[in-house]
Design a protein around this motif. Sequence first.
Motif, PDB file in Angstrom:
ATOM      1  N   ALA A 111       2.428   8.705 -12.640  1.00  0.00           N
ATOM      2  CA  ALA A 111       4.063   8.649 -13.814  1.00  0.00           C
ATOM      3  C   ALA A 111       4.399   7.238 -12.525  1.00  0.00           C
ATOM      4  O   ALA A 111       5.285   6.455 -12.597  1.00  0.00           O
ATOM      5  CB  ALA A 111       4.720   9.679 -13.246  1.00  0.00           C
ATOM      6  N   TRP A 112       4.039   7.402 -11.399  1.00  0.00           N
ATOM      7  CA  TRP A 112       4.343   6.157  -9.979  1.00  0.00           C
ATOM      8  C   TRP A 112       4.357   5.214 -10.320  1.00  0.00           C
ATOM      9  O   TRP A 112       4.645   3.997  -9.821  1.00  0.00           O
ATOM     10  CB  TRP A 112       4.049   6.877  -8.554  1.00  0.00           C
ATOM     11  CG  TRP A 112       4.425   5.597  -6.972  1.00  0.00           C
ATOM     12  CD1 TRP A 112       3.402   4.770  -6.955  1.00  0.00           C
ATOM     13  CD2 TRP A 112       5.453   5.587  -6.352  1.00  0.00           C
ATOM     14  NE1 TRP A 112       3.718   4.495  -5.679  1.00  0.00           N
ATOM     15  CE2 TRP A 112       5.039   5.016  -5.741  1.00  0.00           C
ATOM     16  CE3 TRP A 112       6.965   6.434  -7.089  1.00  0.00           C
ATOM     17  CZ2 TRP A 112       6.245   4.142  -5.219  1.00  0.00           C
ATOM     18  CZ3 TRP A 112       7.252   6.278  -5.886  1.00  0.00           C
ATOM     19  CH2 TRP A 112       7.157   4.850  -4.960  1.00  0.00           C
ATOM     20  N   LYS A 113       2.598   4.755 -10.920  1.00  0.00           N
ATOM     21  CA  LYS A 113       2.321   3.549 -11.572  1.00  0.00           C
ATOM     22  C   LYS A 113       2.520   2.736 -12.494  1.00  0.00           C
ATOM     23  O   LYS A 113       3.181   1.842 -12.447  1.00  0.00           O
ATOM     24  CB  LYS A 113       0.612   3.636 -11.875  1.00  0.00           C
ATOM     25  CG  LYS A 113      -0.217   2.584 -12.208  1.00  0.00           C
ATOM     26  CD  LYS A 113      -0.035   1.749 -10.818  1.00  0.00           C
ATOM     27  CE  LYS A 113      -1.782   0.714 -11.404  1.00  0.00           C
ATOM     28  NZ  LYS A 113      -1.716  -0.336 -12.047  1.00  0.00           N
ATOM     29  N   GLU A 114       3.367   3.614 -13.419  1.00  0.00           N
ATOM     30  CA  GLU A 114       4.154   3.251 -14.635  1.00  0.00           C
ATOM     31  C   GLU A 114       5.014   2.897 -14.125  1.00  0.00           C
ATOM     32  O   GLU A 114       5.881   1.615 -14.344  1.00  0.00           O
ATOM     33  CB  GLU A 114       4.337   4.490 -15.367  1.00  0.00           C
ATOM     34  CG  GLU A 114       4.764   4.175 -16.571  1.00  0.00           C
ATOM     35  CD  GLU A 114       4.722   4.507 -17.951  1.00  0.00           C
ATOM     36  OE1 GLU A 114       5.816   4.777 -18.818  1.00  0.00           O
ATOM     37  OE2 GLU A 114       4.510   6.148 -17.318  1.00  0.00           O
ATOM     38  N   LYS A 115       6.099   3.753 -13.197  1.00  0.00           N
ATOM     39  CA  LYS A 115       7.716   3.049 -12.660  1.00  0.00           C
ATOM     40  C   LYS A 115       6.952   2.364 -11.558  1.00  0.00           C
ATOM     41  O   LYS A 115       8.525   1.491 -11.472  1.00  0.00           O
ATOM     42  CB  LYS A 115       8.312   4.535 -11.811  1.00  0.00           C
ATOM     43  CG  LYS A 115       8.541   5.598 -13.094  1.00  0.00           C
ATOM     44  CD  LYS A 115       9.223   6.685 -12.634  1.00  0.00           C
ATOM     45  CE  LYS A 115       9.161   7.328 -13.636  1.00  0.00           C
ATOM     46  NZ  LYS A 115      10.181   7.106 -14.491  1.00  0.00           N
ATOM     47  N   VAL A 167       0.968  -1.193  -0.209  1.00  0.00           N
ATOM     48  CA  VAL A 167      -0.278   0.001   0.144  1.00  0.00           C
ATOM     49  C   VAL A 167       0.814   1.745   0.076  1.00  0.00           C
ATOM     50  O   VAL A 167       1.544   1.181   0.546  1.00  0.00           O
ATOM     51  CB  VAL A 167      -0.765   0.007   1.498  1.00  0.00           C
ATOM     52  CG1 VAL A 167      -1.713   0.987   1.464  1.00  0.00           C
ATOM     53  CG2 VAL A 167      -1.780  -0.997   1.051  1.00  0.00           C
ATOM     54  N   CYS A 168       1.044   1.976  -1.050  1.00  0.00           N
ATOM     55  CA  CYS A 168       1.391   3.535  -0.689  1.00  0.00           C
ATOM     56  C   CYS A 168       0.415   4.301  -0.925  1.00  0.00           C
ATOM     57  O   CYS A 168      -0.935   4.568  -1.640  1.00  0.00           O
ATOM     58  CB  CYS A 168       2.076   3.991  -2.228  1.00  0.00           C
ATOM     59  SG  CYS A 168       3.212   2.774  -2.178  1.00  0.00           S
ATOM     60  N   ALA A 169       0.771   5.547   0.046  1.00  0.00           N
ATOM     61  CA  ALA A 169      -0.819   6.424   0.047  1.00  0.00           C
ATOM     62  C   ALA A 169      -0.388   8.185   0.114  1.00  0.00           C
ATOM     63  O   ALA A 169       0.945   7.816   0.621  1.00  0.00           O
ATOM     64  CB  ALA A 169      -1.421   6.192   2.288  1.00  0.00           C
ATOM     65  N   ALA A 170      -1.426   8.501  -0.200  1.00  0.00           N
ATOM     66  CA  ALA A 170      -0.028  10.161   0.141  1.00  0.00           C
ATOM     67  C   ALA A 170      -1.429  10.597   0.684  1.00  0.00           C
ATOM     68  O   ALA A 170      -2.212  10.635   1.200  1.00  0.00           O
ATOM     69  CB  ALA A 170       0.012  10.406  -1.274  1.00  0.00           C
ATOM     70  N   ALA A 171      -0.943  11.816   1.300  1.00  0.00           N
ATOM     71  CA  ALA A 171      -1.631  13.139   2.434  1.00  0.00           C
ATOM     72  C   ALA A 171      -0.577  14.452   2.298  1.00  0.00           C
ATOM     73  O   ALA A 171       1.034  14.129   1.851  1.00  0.00           O
ATOM     74  CB  ALA A 171      -2.274  13.182   3.495  1.00  0.00           C
ATOM     75  N   GLY A 172      -1.418  15.547   2.555  1.00  0.00           N
ATOM     76  CA  GLY A 172      -0.772  16.588   2.734  1.00  0.00           C
ATOM     77  C   GLY A 172      -0.493  17.695   2.405  1.00  0.00           C
ATOM     78  O   GLY A 172      -0.610  19.030   2.217  1.00  0.00           O
ATOM     79  N   GLU A 173      -0.648  17.231   0.792  1.00  0.00           N
ATOM     80  CA  GLU A 173      -1.181  18.321  -0.536  1.00  0.00           C
ATOM     81  C   GLU A 173      -1.758  17.754  -1.420  1.00  0.00           C
ATOM     82  O   GLU A 173      -2.211  16.186  -1.709  1.00  0.00           O
ATOM     83  CB  GLU A 173       0.114  18.751  -0.804  1.00  0.00           C
ATOM     84  CG  GLU A 173       1.740  17.773  -0.814  1.00  0.00           C
ATOM     85  CD  GLU A 173       2.527  18.276  -0.963  1.00  0.00           C
ATOM     86  OE1 GLU A 173       3.073  19.119  -0.316  1.00  0.00           O
ATOM     87  OE2 GLU A 173       3.243  17.793  -2.243  1.00  0.00           O
ATOM     88  N   ALA A 174      -2.094  18.166  -2.596  1.00  0.00           N
ATOM     89  CA  ALA A 174      -2.930  17.628  -3.955  1.00  0.00           C
ATOM     90  C   ALA A 174      -2.144  16.657  -4.462  1.00  0.00           C
ATOM     91  O   ALA A 174      -0.928  16.709  -4.511  1.00  0.00           O
ATOM     92  CB  ALA A 174      -3.729  18.680  -4.785  1.00  0.00           C
ATOM     93  N   LEU A 175      -2.350  15.050  -5.046  1.00  0.00           N
ATOM     94  CA  LEU A 175      -2.097  14.245  -5.284  1.00  0.00           C
ATOM     95  C   LEU A 175      -2.229  15.028  -7.303  1.00  0.00           C
ATOM     96  O   LEU A 175      -3.441  14.157  -7.505  1.00  0.00           O
ATOM     97  CB  LEU A 175      -2.464  13.641  -5.340  1.00  0.00           C
ATOM     98  CG  LEU A 175      -1.770  11.765  -6.342  1.00  0.00           C
ATOM     99  CD1 LEU A 175       0.090  11.832  -5.924  1.00  0.00           C
ATOM    100  CD2 LEU A 175      -2.478  10.776  -5.328  1.00  0.00           C
ATOM    101  N   PRO A 176      -1.712  15.438  -8.083  1.00  0.00           N
ATOM    102  CA  PRO A 176      -1.355  15.600  -9.669  1.00  0.00           C
ATOM    103  C   PRO A 176      -2.425  13.744 -10.195  1.00  0.00           C
ATOM    104  O   PRO A 176      -1.074  12.862  -9.723  1.00  0.00           O
ATOM    105  CB  PRO A 176      -0.537  16.144 -10.296  1.00  0.00           C
ATOM    106  CG  PRO A 176       0.113  16.897  -8.796  1.00  0.00           C
ATOM    107  CD  PRO A 176      -0.472  15.819  -7.418  1.00  0.00           C
TER     108      PRO A 176
END
Length: 338
Positions: free
Chosen positions: A305-309, A290-299
């Motif tokens: 790009a992350w999914k592709e790499k 699991v990769c999660a992000a918060a703190g600012e908007a995720l373009p």
Amino acid sequence: MKISDLPLHYNCIDMLEHNLAKRADKVALYSLEREMTFRQISHEVNQVGNALKKLGVRMGDFVAILSLDLPEWVTSFCATLKIGGVAVGMSTTLTSPEYAYMLDDCRARVLIVHETLLPRIEVIRTGRPFLEHVVVIGRPGRDRDVAYADWIKDEPAEFRAAPTHRDDFCTLNYTSGTTGPPKGIPHAHKDMPISSQLYTVNTLGLNENDRTFSVARLFFTYGLGVNLFSPWHVGASTVLCSKSPRVATNVLETIDRFKPTFLFNVPTGYASLMAVERFTERYDLSSLRVCAAAGEALPASLWHAWKEKTGFEIIESMGTTEAFALFLANRPGDIRPG
């Protein structure tokens, strides 16, 4: 899970100690400095609790913590909660005048500070009306101060939790001060299990076999919630990194070495990881699920790009210091990028 599911008199040290019955000897904390089992952490928390009581800390008193993400941060924080105090996690990125403001504002009687951050305290230490004791993780700067290791070494490893109410405050986190000076936001004992259950368990599927790692440090409510309370809530382990998370290779090396299954990051953090040449070849990221992000908007472009790499989707979430929890999120397998 509802607030009413918790006992009226509740201390959230239970999120650590409930693990002692079934998994006391499981590694609960991984770091470069040391690995600690649930039993070892519990014992050291009790030693710190006894040491704080000897300094005269009472229920409701504030204890400030200014440190890198280290085991000592965790044991000092948990001990403060267990004795019924209020732990004040201070950002390591601030200036001396800002520390002076916070120490005065929260009226901290004790400051536990890492030796590398001590110079920023020394220049404002004189004239602090409430600060009585300074404990240094490392080498003290003054004769009257005490080194953390010496402070706890002779203390008993048993301590009874204070009879706190579930609505009693246990943490104070300062905001960035968008409308003036930073504002101290208090949170209660009840908030910790509730937020852990609703976000990381119910939404992300965290379980006892997982290992979390957060780029957001423990003084942030984001880092504190997802990388301390949440894993211990379900019997999982946490990974700490005392090195700067702004250096992408520090983050990649931590993942490669300690094999977390959950990565909590910010969008710019994911961008910095992708800027490292051949990062998926040089570092083993296969432990992640699991990769999660918060703190600012995720373009959306960054998500793709992350999914592709890497092959991993990023689960975007939203929260505030005031709410403590991340209260709005995509779900695994049900994500709309951007």
